[in-house]
Design an enzyme around this catalytic site. Structure first.
Site, short mmCIF file in Angstrom:
data_model
loop_
_atom_site.label_atom_id
_atom_site.label_comp_id
_atom_site.label_asym_id
_atom_site.label_seq_id
_atom_site.Cartn_x
_atom_site.Cartn_y
_atom_site.Cartn_z
N ARG A 1 0.84 -1.22 0.00
CA ARG A 1 0.00 0.00 0.00
C ARG A 1 0.87 1.26 0.00
NH1 ARG A 1 -1.84 1.22 6.17
NH2 ARG A 1 -0.23 0.00 7.19
N ARG B 1 -1.57 -4.60 3.98
CA ARG B 1 -1.24 -3.62 5.02
C ARG B 1 0.18 -3.83 5.54
NH1 ARG B 1 -2.03 -4.36 10.90
NH2 ARG B 1 -1.65 -2.32 11.84
N ASP C 1 -7.43 -5.98 13.39
CA ASP C 1 -8.83 -5.62 13.15
C ASP C 1 -9.74 -6.85 13.04
OD1 ASP C 1 -8.49 -2.94 13.32
OD2 ASP C 1 -8.64 -2.53 11.16
N HIS D 1 -5.33 -3.69 2.38
CA HIS D 1 -5.80 -4.45 3.54
C HIS D 1 -6.51 -5.75 3.14
CE1 HIS D 1 -4.78 -0.57 5.13
NE2 HIS D 1 -4.92 -1.00 6.36
N GLU E 1 -19.20 3.13 -0.01
CA GLU E 1 -18.43 2.43 -1.04
C GLU E 1 -19.20 2.22 -2.34
OE1 GLU E 1 -18.71 1.46 2.11
OE2 GLU E 1 -16.71 1.92 2.88
N SER F 1 -4.89 5.18 5.50
CA SER F 1 -4.57 3.75 5.51
C SER F 1 -4.27 3.20 4.11
CB SER F 1 -5.73 2.95 6.12
OG SER F 1 -5.98 3.39 7.43
N PHE G 1 -14.34 -3.96 1.62
CA PHE G 1 -15.42 -3.01 1.34
C PHE G 1 -15.59 -2.78 -0.17
CE2 PHE G 1 -13.66 -1.41 5.52
CZ PHE G 1 -14.51 -2.20 6.27
#
Lengths: 314, 276
Positions: A8, A165, A115, A107, A56, A35, A81
């Site tokens: 990322r 991530r 998470d 992610h 989204e 993020s 998402f």
């Protein structure tokens, strides 16, 4: 130890390059720009950055409209998402009309870590791969991510880019060449081939070294382009080694392992073992501990290679 | 175009809708007929378009978010000359370009593939953002259905259009009050819509969606609104123009038989004769 960088991070940097090169590149995010690393683009090119809020469906739908009017939108959010929440927007507003939208999802996989399972997309490659017109790319390190992002911008049509991530080892230098639809043979061997992508590529290389010490000769193929798939290279390598292990940070259903099995099943039936999540969700924890717990390690790959060798000799 | 000319165009569009659906033996007459006056006014008066150059960059865009009303759009495009009128008879048939729902890859003049409800306004917003970025003055029109107001994405898009001050977006709500399962308010109450759109910071204009003069005035007003998007809430009658289809939810997604089609066309030809 090699330098590490999250894919990322490399994406965020590549966007800055694209921003300077091509005024048609625009970026959209859904309140995750820090993020997903689109925040630097947002700062440098505020007029070309659109925060869509936590919405989204509208993020992907708006990206479709921007593409229909000639822009090259990179739409970013977490993989779960993008592919999960907005699947049908991707399918009907982007892929069906083959609009030039780049779905740059970060992610992905269990290395999201703390998470937990709700935020760890483990089925995104399977879902995106099944959609006509969609290109699916899973880069392994920072350099490959840079090249993937630039190639996606060059390509005219929808692209799904799967990023992570976690900081991962830098494997490639600038001489490395990523191409959509091409697999890269990183190491040539004669006994077994490990075909991997994403975070599993560095582990595949480490497993190959360890196996070399044990007298097992291993090919390592980086299959960053899951779709289109480089069938020619996969078949050629499978013909040489006559045993294949696939490795991915994804459910073993529908991802890279399935893609390779589909090709080999039809063109070059070959004993296989698929390493990946065994049809299970992840959970909270430190990324490296989760990789260990769910069997996504060098040790597991070594084990899988011995397993497939046993099948081959049967 | 004058009001009477636009009324004639709307009448021709309604006749096209009926004959297309009779041939296709499937499709959505109710919501196509309710939108005929709106679509006629847009394509034959309001929009800056060039049928000889469907991808003209400076053109106004049209997104049919209520994509099941494709026949009303196809008729307008054919009558404008985007493609030969004979194509209308290929609606919904294998190998023909007119898909059951609009497909921008197959049909000249279709600016966005739609049909899965709730998605059109987002696409319209994207086109409008691109226009602003490029310093172009084209406008984007999105035709929404009232049943579609139950889709969450509509309100995500409504919020975003206001946030980005998309005064180049004009939405038109074909407020015919009926959806597949019955009256819209009985299936899922979306009232009060005027207040909702106002609360989302849109400029709201309410009109009779079959009154051409009122529609012309509404579009003229929308053009003058700066700093926020406009929605024209057009009160319409589902099935408008065909007596036995008017205000009947059952005509949402059923094609008329040959006999029913002849009856409908007879009524519409009488209306045309009265228009002179």
């Amino acid at each position: 130890m090699a330098n590490k960088v999250a894919t990322r991070e490399a994406y965020g940097k590549a966007l800055l390059v694209l921003g300077a090169e091509n005024p048609n590149v625009v970026v959209l995010d859904a309140d995750l720009s820090k993020s997903t690393k689109t925040a630097d683009f947002a700062k440098k090119y505020p007029e070309r950055f659109f925060n869509m809020g936590i919405a989204e469906a509208n993020l992907l739908g708006t990206a479709a409209g921007l593409a229909a009017a000639g822009k090259i939108p990179f739409a970013s959010t977490f993989a779960i998402f993008a592919v999960g929440r907005a699947f049908e927007q991707i399918r009907n507003s982007i892929a069906y009309p083959k609009l030039n939208v780049k779905i740059a999802a970060t992610h992905s996989g269990i290395t999201v870590g703390e998470d937990g399972g709700s935020h760890q997309a483990i089925e995104d490659v399977a879902i995106m791969r099944a959609v006509p017109n969609m290109v699916v790319l899973v880069p392994a390190d920072g350099e490959e991510t840079r090249q993937v992002v630039l190639a996606a911008a060059q390509y005219k049509g929808p692209v799904y880019i799967r990023m992570g991530r976690l900081d991962v080892p830098l494997l490639f230098g600038e001489e490395y060449r990523f191409e959509i639809g091409k697999a890269n043979v990183l190491k040539k061997g004669t006994d077994v081939a490990i075909m991997a992508n994403g975070v599993m590529v560095s582990m595949a290389l480490e497993a190959a070294s360890e196996l070399a010490d044990q007298g097992v000769s291993v090919s390592v193929v980086n299959v960053a382009s899951v779709k289109p798939l480089d069938e020619e290279t996969i078949v050629r390598i499978a013909k040489t080694t006559k045993a294949v292990v696939t490795a991915e940070e994804h459910n073993i259903i529908g991802g890279l392992g399935s893609a390779v099995a589909e090709v080999l099943g039809e063109k070059q039936p070959t004993p296989m073992v698929r390493v990946g999540l065994k049809d299970t969700f992840g959970e909270s924890g430190r990324p490296l501990e989760l990789l260990e717990k769910y069997g996504l390690t060098k040790a597991e790959l070594v084990k899988a290679v011995h397993e497939v060798l046993a099948k081959k000799q049967r | 175009m004058t009001t009477i000319e636009l009324k004639r165009v709307a009448n021709v569009i309604r006749q096209d809708i009926i004959s297309m659906l009779v041939t296709a033996k499937s499709g959505h007459p109710g919501g196509s007929l309710s939108a005929a006056d709106i679509v006629a006014t847009l394509f034959f008066n309001e929009m800056r378009i060039n049928p000889k150059d469907p991808r003209w960059e400076e053109r106004d865009r049209f997104v049919l978010s209520k994509g099941h009303a494709a026949p009303v759009l196809y008729s307008a495009l054919a009558e404008k000359g985007y493609f030969p009128k004979e194509e209308l008879q290929g609606l919904r048939q294998t190998g023909h370009m007119l898909q059951g729902h609009p497909d921008m890859k197959k049909t000249p003049g279709v600016d966005m593939s739609t049909g899965s409800l709730g998605q059109g306004l987002s696409a319209a917003n994207g086109m409008a953002l691109a226009g602003k970025l490029d310093g172009k003055d084209y406008r984007v029109f999105a035709l929404l259905g009232d049943g579609e107001m139950a889709e969450g994405q509509i309100w995500e898009a409504a919020m975003a259009a206001a946030h980005y001050k998309l005064d180049n977006v004009t939405a038109i709500l074909d407020f015919n009050g009926l959806q597949i399962d019955g009256a819209t308010d009985s299936v899922m109450c979306s009232a009060p819509l005027t207040e909702k759109w106002r609360a989302f910071c849109w400029h709201v204009i309410e009109v009779d969606g079959h009154d051409i003069d009122a529609l012309l005035a509404a579009f003229a007003e929308a053009k003058t609104v700066k700093g926020r998007p406009t929605i024209i809430i057009a009160k319409t009658v589902k099935g408008k123009g065909v007596s036995f289809m008017e205000d009947q939810a059952g005509w949402h997604g059923n094609a008329p038989s040959v006999e029913q089609g002849e009856q409908a066309l007879k009524e519409l030809r009488e209306e045309a004769a009265n228009l002179g």
